[in-house]
Structure formats: C-alpha cells, structure tokens
Motif scaffolding. Structure first.
Motif, PDB file in Angstrom:
ATOM      1  N   GLY A 176       0.921  -1.274   0.104  1.00 39.16           N
ATOM      2  CA  GLY A 176      -0.046   0.057  -0.018  1.00 39.16           C
ATOM      3  C   GLY A 176       0.783   1.205   0.011  1.00 39.16           C
ATOM      4  N   ARG A 177       2.004   1.354  -0.758  1.00 39.40           N
ATOM      5  CA  ARG A 177       2.768   2.493  -0.900  1.00 39.40           C
ATOM      6  C   ARG A 177       2.193   3.549  -1.390  1.00 39.40           C
ATOM      7  N   VAL A 178       1.133   3.480  -2.358  1.00 42.45           N
ATOM      8  CA  VAL A 178       0.265   4.344  -2.973  1.00 42.45           C
ATOM      9  C   VAL A 178      -1.130   4.631  -2.601  1.00 42.45           C
ATOM     10  N   VAL A 179      -1.633   5.698  -2.576  1.00 39.54           N
ATOM     11  CA  VAL A 179      -3.257   5.699  -2.142  1.00 39.54           C
ATOM     12  C   VAL A 179      -3.719   6.301  -3.374  1.00 39.54           C
ATOM     13  N   THR A 180      -4.886   5.931  -3.610  1.00 47.09           N
ATOM     14  CA  THR A 180      -5.681   6.645  -4.840  1.00 47.09           C
ATOM     15  C   THR A 180      -6.885   7.325  -4.180  1.00 47.09           C
ATOM     16  N   HIS A 181      -7.244   8.505  -5.021  1.00 50.52           N
ATOM     17  CA  HIS A 181      -8.284   9.124  -4.766  1.00 50.52           C
ATOM     18  C   HIS A 181      -8.990   9.611  -6.144  1.00 50.52           C
ATOM     19  N   GLY A 184     -14.764  12.002 -10.338  1.00 51.92           N
ATOM     20  CA  GLY A 184     -14.964  12.312 -11.777  1.00 51.92           C
ATOM     21  C   GLY A 184     -14.092  11.955 -12.586  1.00 51.92           C
ATOM     22  N   ASN A 185     -13.497  12.709 -13.552  1.00 50.22           N
ATOM     23  CA  ASN A 185     -12.697  11.984 -14.473  1.00 50.22           C
ATOM     24  C   ASN A 185     -11.202  12.376 -13.932  1.00 50.22           C
ATOM     25  N   ASN A 186     -10.989  12.075 -12.705  1.00 48.32           N
ATOM     26  CA  ASN A 186      -9.653  12.502 -11.969  1.00 48.32           C
ATOM     27  C   ASN A 186      -9.230  11.276 -10.988  1.00 48.32           C
ATOM     28  N   LEU A 187      -8.098  10.619 -11.352  1.00 49.09           N
ATOM     29  CA  LEU A 187      -7.539   9.710 -10.499  1.00 49.09           C
ATOM     30  C   LEU A 187      -6.363   9.808  -9.961  1.00 49.09           C
ATOM     31  N   ALA A 188      -6.287  10.288  -8.627  1.00 47.56           N
ATOM     32  CA  ALA A 188      -4.969  10.837  -7.920  1.00 47.56           C
ATOM     33  C   ALA A 188      -4.211   9.730  -7.572  1.00 47.56           C
ATOM     34  N   PHE A 189      -2.836   9.731  -7.598  1.00 50.43           N
ATOM     35  CA  PHE A 189      -2.106   8.661  -6.925  1.00 50.43           C
ATOM     36  C   PHE A 189      -1.175   9.412  -6.170  1.00 50.43           C
ATOM     37  N   VAL A 190      -1.130   9.189  -4.831  1.00 43.67           N
ATOM     38  CA  VAL A 190      -0.598   9.908  -3.657  1.00 43.67           C
ATOM     39  C   VAL A 190       0.388   8.975  -2.809  1.00 43.67           C
TER      40      VAL A 190
END
Length: 248
Positions: A176-181, A184-190
């Motif tokens: 789980g080193r990356v979290v997604t949010h 809409g048309n936006n998939l963020a990788f944090v």
C-alpha cells in the motif's frame, strides 16, 4: 477570533464550464488558465460567497494542484496570502510564498518509498488497453504523485478507463505504498503517508497564527473529508461528490 477556512479549490470555489451549461457564459469570471484550455470559472453567486468569506476569515487553499497549476489560479495573488497546501498535502507554502522546508523533508521520505511503485504503475498503464493521459507531479527531482484522466470524458469512457487504471493499482501496489483518490475524471495517486489531512494538522499544530482559531473545512470530494474532519464546521458545495454521499 477570526476563523480560518481550509478550502479545496477545484469544484469547491470554482469549476469548469461543465457545471455552467445553463448559465450565460458572459456572466462568468474566469479564474484559472488551464494548459488544455479547460479553464475554470466562478458564477456571481460563488463570487459573492467568496467575497463574504474573505471579509471575515483567513483562507488557506488545500488543493491537489501542483505549484505550477496553483500559480495559474488568478485569484491566488490577491485572495490567498496566508499560505497554501498543494499536491494533495505534499507541499506547503508559507504566507510569503516560500516552501515549508521542514514539512518537505518529512514528505520526501514517503515519496522515496512510493516512487518505484509509481514508476512501475506508469509503465503498466502505458501498456494497458485504456485510453488515458498521465500527469507526473514533480517538485524538483522529487515525484510527489501523479494523476490519470480518461481521454474519453463520457461517463462510460471514464468508468471504463479509470476502472482499468484502479485495477492495475490493486495488482501492483505492494504494501500500500500508493493511495488513490477518485473524483469524476480524476484519479490521483498519492504516496502513502502524504495527505491533505496530515498537512492541515501540521499547520494547525505548528503555525502560531492559526493555532486555536475557529476553523471551517470546505471541499467537494470524499478525499477532502479527512482534512475537513479536523475543523469545527464543514462547508460542502451542492451537487458534488461529497454532497451526494451525505444526502444519500
């Protein structure tokens, strides 16, 4: 005491023309410059609300925007003079516009752990049968995360393309080193450990001018709710992801 409003920007204070299809466009105020031409605007009601808020509160933007994208918000120079949280919490600006180096040093450790995973995900996404565009968020030589958007912006296209991207993350995201949010048309990788919530908590604890003051959290996305939960009250725009969830 003068309250502090920690506020998301896109789809909270302003939005693109998709939200103003039934509004006379000549009545809108353009407030961003987008590289793809998809600029953001404020209607008269939002302008009035912002003027009212600004007259009685300190505004701290809490946004997924990078420094470059934030600098293309034309409101930033005149409205937001008390600092900002950028890149989903990975970057904090002081009131004078300088970088909070103490926070950046903390964040760099999380980013270092996440970067190899992000690079593998980019490689996999570029080879996957999905029609997307990928934006890497860099600050110097540090990768603060990335954003994936569907080139087909229809409801069906977004569902298909971002669904495939999310499935890849589940397969190639060890520990789980990356979290997604997704909104809409936006998939963020944090990077795991980086968040708007942790950055706002840091500001509340470390800036003497903000400590102990009444606070309001404003945001449109479910990803905003964690930082908003630190505040005394919540402000949620109608017809947004969070409003839909809360009113369901």
């Amino acid at each position: 005491m003068k309250p502090v409003i920690y506020t998301d920007l896109d789809d909270t204070l302003f939005t693109t023309l998709k939200s103003y299809r039934d509004v006379d466009q000549s009545s809108l105020l353009r407030v961003t410059t987008a590289k793809n031409g998809n600029h953001s605007f404020m209607c008269g009601h939002r302008q009035s609300i912002l003027n009212w808020i600004e007259a009685g509160a300190t505004l701290i933007p809490v946004t997924a925007r990078s420094l470059d994208a934030y600098n293309r918000v034309t409101l930033s120079a005149v409205r937001f003079v008390d600092g900002a949280v950028l890149n989903n919490g990975a970057l904090i600006l002081n009131p004078d516009g300088s970088e909070d180096m103490s926070w950046s040093e903390t964040v760099q450790g999380y980013c270092a752990h996440a970067t190899p995973v992000l690079l593998r995900l980019i490689e996999a996404l570029e080879e996957a049968p999905c029609d997307i565009r990928i934006h890497r968020h860099m600050h110097g030589d540090v990768m603060l995360g990335m954003t994936v958007k569907s080139n087909d912006e229809s409801e069906k296209g977004v569902l298909l393309n971002l669904g495939l991207a999310e499935a890849l993350v589940q397969q190639r995201n060890p520990r789980g080193r990356v979290v997604t949010h997704r909104n809409g048309n936006n998939l963020a990788f944090v990077p795991s450990g980086v968040s708007k919530k942790s950055a706002v908590a840091y500001l509340m604890e470390n800036r003497s001018d903000l400590a102990g003051r009444p606070s309001i959290g404003a945001g449109d996305s479910l990803a905003d709710l964690p930082f908003m939960s630190l505040c005394d009250m919540l402000l949620v725009p109608a017809r947004t992801q969070t409003a839909t969830k809360l009113l369901a």
